[in-house]
Design a protein around this motif. Structure first.
Motif, PDB file in Angstrom:
ATOM      1  N   LEU A  35       0.869  -1.316  -0.020  1.00  0.00           N
ATOM      2  CA  LEU A  35       0.139  -0.069  -0.053  1.00  0.00           C
ATOM      3  C   LEU A  35       0.788   1.096  -0.163  1.00  0.00           C
ATOM      4  O   LEU A  35       2.109   1.234   0.251  1.00  0.00           O
ATOM      5  N   PRO A  36       0.506   2.311  -0.691  1.00  0.00           N
ATOM      6  CA  PRO A  36       1.184   3.457  -0.422  1.00  0.00           C
ATOM      7  C   PRO A  36       1.651   3.942   1.009  1.00  0.00           C
ATOM      8  O   PRO A  36       0.734   3.837   1.968  1.00  0.00           O
ATOM      9  N   LEU A 222      -0.971  -8.766  -1.432  1.00  0.00           N
ATOM     10  CA  LEU A 222      -2.489  -8.198  -1.375  1.00  0.00           C
ATOM     11  C   LEU A 222      -2.531  -6.834  -1.662  1.00  0.00           C
ATOM     12  O   LEU A 222      -1.468  -6.130  -0.997  1.00  0.00           O
ATOM     13  N   ASN A 223      -3.290  -6.213  -2.112  1.00  0.00           N
ATOM     14  CA  ASN A 223      -3.514  -4.792  -2.395  1.00  0.00           C
ATOM     15  C   ASN A 223      -4.194  -4.170  -1.472  1.00  0.00           C
ATOM     16  O   ASN A 223      -5.395  -4.199  -1.237  1.00  0.00           O
ATOM     17  N   LEU A 224      -3.722  -3.378  -0.779  1.00  0.00           N
ATOM     18  CA  LEU A 224      -4.190  -2.659   0.365  1.00  0.00           C
ATOM     19  C   LEU A 224      -4.755  -1.542   0.117  1.00  0.00           C
ATOM     20  O   LEU A 224      -4.410  -0.512   1.180  1.00  0.00           O
ATOM     21  N   SER A 225      -4.678  -0.706  -1.004  1.00  0.00           N
ATOM     22  CA  SER A 225      -4.753   0.536  -1.348  1.00  0.00           C
ATOM     23  C   SER A 225      -6.215   0.852  -1.791  1.00  0.00           C
ATOM     24  O   SER A 225      -6.885  -0.157  -2.428  1.00  0.00           O
ATOM     25  N   LYS A 236      -7.724  -0.298   7.833  1.00  0.00           N
ATOM     26  CA  LYS A 236      -7.026   0.447   9.428  1.00  0.00           C
ATOM     27  C   LYS A 236      -7.351  -0.804  10.393  1.00  0.00           C
ATOM     28  O   LYS A 236      -6.157  -1.295  10.980  1.00  0.00           O
ATOM     29  N   LEU A 237      -8.343  -1.443  10.411  1.00  0.00           N
ATOM     30  CA  LEU A 237      -8.681  -2.528  11.317  1.00  0.00           C
ATOM     31  C   LEU A 237      -7.850  -3.846  10.960  1.00  0.00           C
ATOM     32  O   LEU A 237      -7.282  -4.236  11.808  1.00  0.00           O
ATOM     33  N   PHE A 238      -7.697  -4.122   9.810  1.00  0.00           N
ATOM     34  CA  PHE A 238      -6.668  -5.019   9.513  1.00  0.00           C
ATOM     35  C   PHE A 238      -5.498  -5.116   9.799  1.00  0.00           C
ATOM     36  O   PHE A 238      -4.789  -5.806  10.258  1.00  0.00           O
ATOM     37  N   LEU A 239      -5.005  -3.668   9.356  1.00  0.00           N
ATOM     38  CA  LEU A 239      -3.448  -3.570   9.835  1.00  0.00           C
ATOM     39  C   LEU A 239      -3.404  -3.494  11.439  1.00  0.00           C
ATOM     40  O   LEU A 239      -2.401  -4.034  11.766  1.00  0.00           O
ATOM     41  N   GLU A 240      -4.143  -2.972  12.297  1.00  0.00           N
ATOM     42  CA  GLU A 240      -4.022  -3.174  13.691  1.00  0.00           C
ATOM     43  C   GLU A 240      -4.034  -4.473  14.340  1.00  0.00           C
ATOM     44  O   GLU A 240      -3.441  -4.980  15.289  1.00  0.00           O
ATOM     45  N   LYS A 241      -4.792  -5.300  13.271  1.00  0.00           N
ATOM     46  CA  LYS A 241      -4.921  -6.703  13.937  1.00  0.00           C
ATOM     47  C   LYS A 241      -3.858  -7.375  13.528  1.00  0.00           C
ATOM     48  O   LYS A 241      -3.217  -8.228  14.110  1.00  0.00           O
ATOM     49  N   MET A 242      -3.165  -7.262  12.386  1.00  0.00           N
ATOM     50  CA  MET A 242      -2.060  -7.896  12.023  1.00  0.00           C
ATOM     51  C   MET A 242      -1.003  -7.472  12.800  1.00  0.00           C
ATOM     52  O   MET A 242      -0.268  -8.274  12.908  1.00  0.00           O
ATOM     53  N   PRO A 282     -17.020  -4.655   1.844  1.00  0.00           N
ATOM     54  CA  PRO A 282     -16.004  -4.866   0.779  1.00  0.00           C
ATOM     55  C   PRO A 282     -14.972  -4.088   1.004  1.00  0.00           C
ATOM     56  O   PRO A 282     -15.053  -3.054   1.811  1.00  0.00           O
ATOM     57  N   LEU A 283     -13.751  -4.623   0.915  1.00  0.00           N
ATOM     58  CA  LEU A 283     -12.412  -3.923   1.373  1.00  0.00           C
ATOM     59  C   LEU A 283     -11.813  -3.168   0.277  1.00  0.00           C
ATOM     60  O   LEU A 283     -11.625  -2.132   0.299  1.00  0.00           O
ATOM     61  N   LEU A 284     -11.461  -3.828  -0.858  1.00  0.00           N
ATOM     62  CA  LEU A 284     -10.665  -3.188  -1.920  1.00  0.00           C
ATOM     63  C   LEU A 284     -11.348  -3.391  -3.332  1.00  0.00           C
ATOM     64  O   LEU A 284     -11.699  -4.537  -3.529  1.00  0.00           O
ATOM     65  N   ALA A 285     -11.090  -2.508  -3.920  1.00  0.00           N
ATOM     66  CA  ALA A 285     -11.306  -2.592  -5.475  1.00  0.00           C
ATOM     67  C   ALA A 285     -10.738  -1.783  -6.395  1.00  0.00           C
ATOM     68  O   ALA A 285     -10.368  -2.012  -7.771  1.00  0.00           O
ATOM     69  N   GLU A 286      -9.917  -0.783  -6.000  1.00  0.00           N
ATOM     70  CA  GLU A 286      -8.911   0.112  -6.623  1.00  0.00           C
ATOM     71  C   GLU A 286      -7.637   0.471  -6.202  1.00  0.00           C
ATOM     72  O   GLU A 286      -7.390   0.260  -5.027  1.00  0.00           O
ATOM     73  N   LEU A 287      -6.590   0.888  -6.839  1.00  0.00           N
ATOM     74  CA  LEU A 287      -5.292   1.420  -6.493  1.00  0.00           C
ATOM     75  C   LEU A 287      -5.123   2.776  -6.927  1.00  0.00           C
ATOM     76  O   LEU A 287      -5.074   2.694  -8.490  1.00  0.00           O
ATOM     77  N   PRO A 288      -5.076   3.963  -6.816  1.00  0.00           N
ATOM     78  CA  PRO A 288      -4.977   5.113  -7.650  1.00  0.00           C
ATOM     79  C   PRO A 288      -3.748   5.144  -8.231  1.00  0.00           C
ATOM     80  O   PRO A 288      -3.758   4.287  -9.170  1.00  0.00           O
TER      81      PRO A 288
END
Length: 303
Positions: A35-36, A222-225, A236-242, A282-288
């Motif tokens: 992710l950026p 995994l694209n987290l953007s 954010k929740l995902f990163l905190e849990k990881m 839904p979590l991700l669909a795009e990446l700028p």
């Protein structure tokens, strides 16, 4: 000693990680992620803060470090939006070890938290500009953990009582993530090395570079953007849990990890996002380490 290499993974597109796939994603489903860096700083203000020309990362003595976080691997600086920032605390990409205690501490430290690397990418559309990304390695995922642990085990078992050099490299995994035409500016920063120097009288294999090996770690990136506010909150929740502290119910000193033992998996993973209902969106669909961390506040025997 021959290099330890794995077959490259298939190249996904920048939008290949569908929102449907991530509706039920747990942190233990994530092997590698990208992710950026600017987005990571906004989503994890407790773990990273920009202060002047410095990117502050909690050191081992700071209270925030006890709440988890990431092991940042770096040479001490990062470029973001054309500006160079110093890192306050990080694990050096090259570490020299001279005894078993150092080796044991280093091994436990690098596997205790998710790894984080910084990578600058030139896009095909505009090669004059660089985007800075954060590359995450989930050391609690059995596939990733197994590659790192087996690489270390094979290296030390093949040179009994002798010196050796071992590198872990993630460049291929990241290159395969981006479409052709994009360039990794500092691809070498996606690797780390430790060198074990034994007190051997005749270390011929080491002298001639025959005890050097490289593990090319592979996995699904995994694209987290995202630009969506709702998805950013889920990320954010995902990163905190990881990055939660690893709670063990048994000793880690035996260095054993079984992918077939349910108990072992339970100890290694904290899988569920909280609240659980957020997984339905839904979590991700795009990446700028204490002995291997380099910090401006903490003396380091490896400096």
């Amino acid at each position: 000693m021959a290099g330890l290499e794995s077959a490259p993974a298939a190249r996904p597109s920048l939008t290949s990680i569908s929102s449907g796939e991530l509706r039920s994603l747990w942190t233990c489903d994530c092997e590698l992620a990208l992710l950026p860096l600017a987005q990571l700083l906004r989503l994890q203000p407790g773990a990273f803060q920009l202060r002047g020309d410095q990117l502050v990362v909690p050191g081992p003595a700071e209270p925030a470090a006890t709440r988890g976080g990431f092991n940042v691997f770096s040479d001490g600086h990062v470029r973001l939006d054309g500006q160079r920032y110093r890192l306050s605390s990080y694990i050096r990409r090259y570490v020299e070890l001279t005894n078993y205690c150092d080796y044991k501490d280093y091994r436990e430290t690098i596997l205790s938290k998710p790894m984080l690397f910084f990578i600058n990418v030139q896009t095909k559309k505009d090669s004059s500009k660089e985007r800075t990304y954060a590359f995450l390695v989930n050391t609690r995922h059995p596939k990733i953990r197994r590659q790192i642990e087996q690489g270390m085990d094979m290296a030390i078992s093949s040179v009994i009582g002798e010196s050796y050099w071992l590198q872990f490299d993630f460049q291929e995994a990241v290159k395969n993530f981006f479409p052709p035409g994009n360039k990794l500016v500092n691809g070498e920063d996606l690797s780390f090395v430790y060198e074990f120097k034994a007190e051997a009288l005749f270390d011929f294999f080491y002298w001639f570079g025959l005890s050097n090996s490289t593990v090319k770690v592979n996995g699904k990136v995994l694209n987290l953007s995202s630009t969506s506010p709702e998805k950013k909150e889920t990320i954010k929740l995902f990163l905190e849990k990881m990055s939660e502290p690893l709670i063990r119910r048994s000793s880690f000193s035996d260095r054993k990890f079984s992918v077939t033992s349910r108990g072992s998996l339970d100890e290694v993973f904290n899988c569920n996002l909280s609240p659980r209902s957020s997984l339905m969106e839904p979590l991700l669909a795009e990446l700028p380490f204490p002995c291997v961390l380099e910090s401006e506040e903490t003396p380091n025997p490896f400096i």
